[in-house]
Design an enzyme around this catalytic site. Structure first.
Site, PDB file in Angstrom:
ATOM      1  N   PRO A  92       0.806  -1.223   0.000  1.00 27.57           N
ATOM      2  CA  PRO A  92       0.000   0.000   0.000  1.00 27.57           C
ATOM      3  C   PRO A  92       0.843   1.279   0.000  1.00 27.57           C
ATOM      4  O   PRO A  92       0.423   2.314  -0.537  1.00 27.57           O
ATOM      5  CB  PRO A  92      -0.822  -0.090   1.291  1.00 27.57           C
ATOM      6  CG  PRO A  92      -0.475  -1.375   1.946  1.00 27.57           C
ATOM      7  CD  PRO A  92       0.621  -2.043   1.196  1.00 27.57           C
ATOM      8  N   GLY A  93       2.053   1.197   0.575  1.00 31.31           N
ATOM      9  CA  GLY A  93       2.941   2.369   0.593  1.00 31.31           C
ATOM     10  C   GLY A  93       3.358   2.758  -0.816  1.00 31.31           C
ATOM     11  O   GLY A  93       3.386   3.942  -1.184  1.00 31.31           O
ATOM     12  N   ASP A 133      10.576  -3.281  -7.939  1.00 34.53           N
ATOM     13  CA  ASP A 133      11.294  -4.023  -6.905  1.00 34.53           C
ATOM     14  C   ASP A 133      12.351  -3.093  -6.324  1.00 34.53           C
ATOM     15  O   ASP A 133      13.113  -2.469  -7.061  1.00 34.53           O
ATOM     16  CB  ASP A 133      11.938  -5.297  -7.477  1.00 34.53           C
ATOM     17  CG  ASP A 133      12.236  -6.286  -6.360  1.00 34.53           C
ATOM     18  OD1 ASP A 133      11.311  -6.618  -5.600  1.00 34.53           O
ATOM     19  OD2 ASP A 133      13.396  -6.715  -6.237  1.00 34.53           O
ATOM     20  N   GLY A 165       8.069   0.554   5.506  1.00 32.21           N
ATOM     21  CA  GLY A 165       9.324  -0.184   5.420  1.00 32.21           C
ATOM     22  C   GLY A 165      10.466   0.485   6.182  1.00 32.21           C
ATOM     23  O   GLY A 165      10.358   0.791   7.377  1.00 32.21           O
TER      24      GLY A 165
END
Ligand code: IMP
Length: 185
Positions: free
Chosen positions: A10-11, A65, A141
């Site tokens: 979601p970030g 990524d 994160g």
């Protein structure tokens, strides 16, 4: 044009939404899982993900990524950033960095985009350092323990400020340049 952003994070969705709104690009969040093979670069993970999603018939999409690479830890957690965040987390990284004076690190974001039969892969880098303690409540994160300027952590910055200097914001900028150069937008 509407780009499908394939992610379960979601970030990242928030950051792409903010960046694309500013660029006038349509955005659709899509959740389709794809394998993340144990390889040595983010680019290889993205290439494999693109192959898998194309084989599933998906078009006009992008995947991302990313990872944090700490110099003193010889680039760790790097491509293992996701696993490390889920296991030892930010506290674990801070423990590994206890008493270490060289705190330099960088974030990398590799974006792979498939549009109109073309594949574009770009990587954005954001240099900075690992803080001595978590700061701020925003972001996700590693944001609370990473600072791009030694003053504020990413978690203390409004999203639009982070996007200007972050690995993801820079990768999005490179992608837009390439899409324009190829006449795709
Ligand atoms: P992945 O790209 O989703 O595999 O992310 C790898 C790991 O890095 C995850 O734990 C994410 O939370 C973390 N990560 C990815 N991008 C960022 C970021 O912009 N800030 C902080 N952590 C991030």
């Amino acid at each position: 044009m509407i780009l499908k952003v394939v992610t379960s994070n979601p970030g990242k969705v928030e950051e792409f939404a903010e960046a694309f709104a500013g660029l006038g690009i349509g955005f659709e969040h899509v959740r389709i899982s794809y394998g993340e093979p144990q390889v040595s670069t983010l680019e290889e993970v993205v290439e494999a993900g693109i192959r898998e999603l194309r084989a599933k018939g998906l078009s006009d999409f992008l995947i991302d990524d990313s990872g944090m690479f700490v110099d003193h830890l010889r680039g760790f957690p790097g491509v293992y950033s996701s696993y490390v965040q889920k296991t030892i987390g930010n506290d674990g990284i801070l423990r590994l960095m206890e008493g270490v004076s060289d705190r330099s690190a960088h974030f990398r974001c590799c974006i792979g985009c498939c549009i109109g039969g073309e594949t574009i892969i770009v990587t954005g880098v954001s240099p900075g350092s690992v803080l001595c303690e978590p700061m701020g409540r925003g972001g996700f994160g590693y944001d609370p323990i990473f600072s791009p300027d030694g003053k504020r952590s990413f978690a203390e910055m409004p999203l639009e400020d982070k996007n200007v200097i972050s690995h993801r914001g820079r990768a999005i900028g490179l992608l837009m340049k390439e899409l324009k150069r190829k006449g795709l937008i």
